[in-house]
Design a protein around this motif. Structure first.
Motif, short mmCIF file in Angstrom:
data_model
loop_
_atom_site.label_atom_id
_atom_site.label_comp_id
_atom_site.label_asym_id
_atom_site.label_seq_id
_atom_site.Cartn_x
_atom_site.Cartn_y
_atom_site.Cartn_z
N SER A 113 0.85 -1.20 0.00
CA SER A 113 0.00 0.00 0.00
C SER A 113 0.88 1.24 0.00
CB SER A 113 -0.90 0.02 1.23
OG SER A 113 -1.79 -1.05 1.20
N PHE A 114 0.66 2.12 -0.97
CA PHE A 114 1.42 3.36 -1.08
C PHE A 114 0.57 4.53 -0.61
CE2 PHE A 114 3.23 0.59 -4.38
CZ PHE A 114 4.57 0.63 -4.02
N ASN A 115 1.21 5.51 0.01
CA ASN A 115 0.53 6.72 0.48
C ASN A 115 0.90 7.89 -0.41
OD1 ASN A 115 -0.59 5.44 2.79
ND2 ASN A 115 1.40 5.60 3.80
N TRP A 116 -0.13 8.64 -0.82
CA TRP A 116 0.08 9.80 -1.67
C TRP A 116 1.03 10.79 -0.99
CZ3 TRP A 116 -0.58 15.05 -1.48
CH2 TRP A 116 -0.50 15.71 -2.70
N GLY A 117 2.00 11.29 -1.76
CA GLY A 117 2.94 12.29 -1.27
C GLY A 117 4.19 11.74 -0.61
N ASP A 118 4.20 10.44 -0.28
CA ASP A 118 5.38 9.84 0.37
C ASP A 118 6.40 9.40 -0.67
OD1 ASP A 118 4.24 10.23 2.83
OD2 ASP A 118 3.67 8.13 3.15
N ASP A 119 7.66 9.31 -0.22
CA ASP A 119 8.77 8.85 -1.06
C ASP A 119 9.06 7.38 -0.75
OD1 ASP A 119 8.92 11.47 -1.89
OD2 ASP A 119 10.67 11.95 -0.66
N TYR A 120 9.41 6.62 -1.80
CA TYR A 120 9.65 5.19 -1.65
C TYR A 120 10.88 4.75 -2.44
CZ TYR A 120 4.94 4.78 0.23
OH TYR A 120 3.82 4.92 1.00
N LEU A 121 11.51 3.70 -1.93
CA LEU A 121 12.47 2.92 -2.69
C LEU A 121 11.68 1.71 -3.17
CD1 LEU A 121 15.25 1.92 -3.68
CD2 LEU A 121 15.62 0.98 -1.38
N VAL A 122 11.56 1.54 -4.49
CA VAL A 122 10.70 0.51 -5.07
C VAL A 122 11.53 -0.52 -5.82
CG1 VAL A 122 8.76 0.06 -6.62
CG2 VAL A 122 8.82 2.19 -5.29
N TYR A 123 11.29 -1.78 -5.49
CA TYR A 123 11.82 -2.93 -6.24
C TYR A 123 10.61 -3.49 -6.99
CZ TYR A 123 15.92 -2.88 -3.14
OH TYR A 123 17.04 -2.53 -2.44
N ALA A 124 10.62 -3.44 -8.31
CA ALA A 124 9.42 -3.79 -9.07
C ALA A 124 9.70 -4.81 -10.17
CB ALA A 124 8.83 -2.52 -9.70
N GLN A 125 8.62 -5.49 -10.58
CA GLN A 125 8.69 -6.44 -11.68
C GLN A 125 7.97 -5.85 -12.89
OE1 GLN A 125 8.05 -7.57 -8.40
NE2 GLN A 125 10.22 -8.08 -8.44
N ASN A 126 8.44 -6.22 -14.07
CA ASN A 126 7.89 -5.71 -15.32
C ASN A 126 6.55 -6.36 -15.64
OD1 ASN A 126 7.45 -5.01 -18.06
ND2 ASN A 126 9.64 -4.72 -18.32
N THR A 127 5.68 -5.57 -16.27
CA THR A 127 4.38 -6.10 -16.73
C THR A 127 4.29 -6.01 -18.25
OG1 THR A 127 3.34 -3.94 -16.56
CG2 THR A 127 3.19 -5.39 -14.62
N ASN A 128 5.41 -6.18 -18.93
CA ASN A 128 5.49 -6.07 -20.39
C ASN A 128 5.30 -4.65 -20.88
OD1 ASN A 128 5.95 -8.85 -20.65
ND2 ASN A 128 3.76 -9.25 -20.56
N SER A 129 5.66 -3.69 -20.08
CA SER A 129 5.61 -2.28 -20.45
C SER A 129 6.84 -1.61 -19.85
CB SER A 129 4.34 -1.62 -19.91
OG SER A 129 4.42 -0.22 -20.07
N SER A 130 7.34 -0.59 -20.50
CA SER A 130 8.54 0.09 -19.99
C SER A 130 8.22 1.03 -18.84
CB SER A 130 9.23 0.85 -21.11
OG SER A 130 8.36 1.85 -21.62
#
Length: 144
Positions: A113-130
């Motif tokens: 869950s992300f909160n609007w306005g907060d900063d994050y370090l994100v480790y993400a997986q691709n969904t076939n889009s750049s």
């Protein structure tokens, strides 16, 4: 009471059934021991820091299988989720734009869950889009 050869298997079966029928506590998202930072980096398709600039919790996810099941059943099938847009500050892997979208399907306790306005370090997986990715609680994604 004398236990006969027929009674013994029945008693064992009854005791075994009781053990199987005993409820166990529900377990939400199980992450195991978690990833080390280097393992999380290797597993992720994208690693970036950014600020949440938009959050939509009524995003309808469109899967090809859902379209097929809708045609077969004659009824619409929707899977709801969230869509979060980030203004990217730094990218260490893959992200080459200033804006990234993270989509999550709302059927799991493992979604982050992300909160609007907060900063994050994100480790993400691709969904076939750049520019569209997904993440989860076990990925080492964290608010900074």
């Amino acid at each position: 009471m004398k236990i006969t050869n027929l009674t013994r298997p029945a008693i064992c079966l009854a005791l075994f059934s009781i053990l199987l029928a005993t409820p166990s506590p529900a377990k939400a998202c199980l992450c195991g021991d978690g990833y080390s930072p280097s393992e999380a980096f290797m597993d992720a398709d994208a690693v970036f820091t950014g600020k949440v600039v938009a959050v939509s919790n009524d995003y309808s996810v469109d899967f090809p299988l859902d379209r097929l099941l809708s045609r077969i059943s004659g009824k619409p099938i929707y899977v709801w989720g969230s869509q979060t847009t980030f203004l990217v500050f730094n990218s260490w892997k893959t992200v080459g734009t200033t804006s990234v979208t993270v989509q999550q399907i709302g059927i799991s306790d493992c979604e982050y869950s992300f909160n609007w306005g907060d900063d994050y370090l994100v480790y993400a997986q691709n969904t076939n889009s750049s520019t569209i990715f997904t993440t989860h609680r076990c990925s080492r994604t964290t608010r900074i």
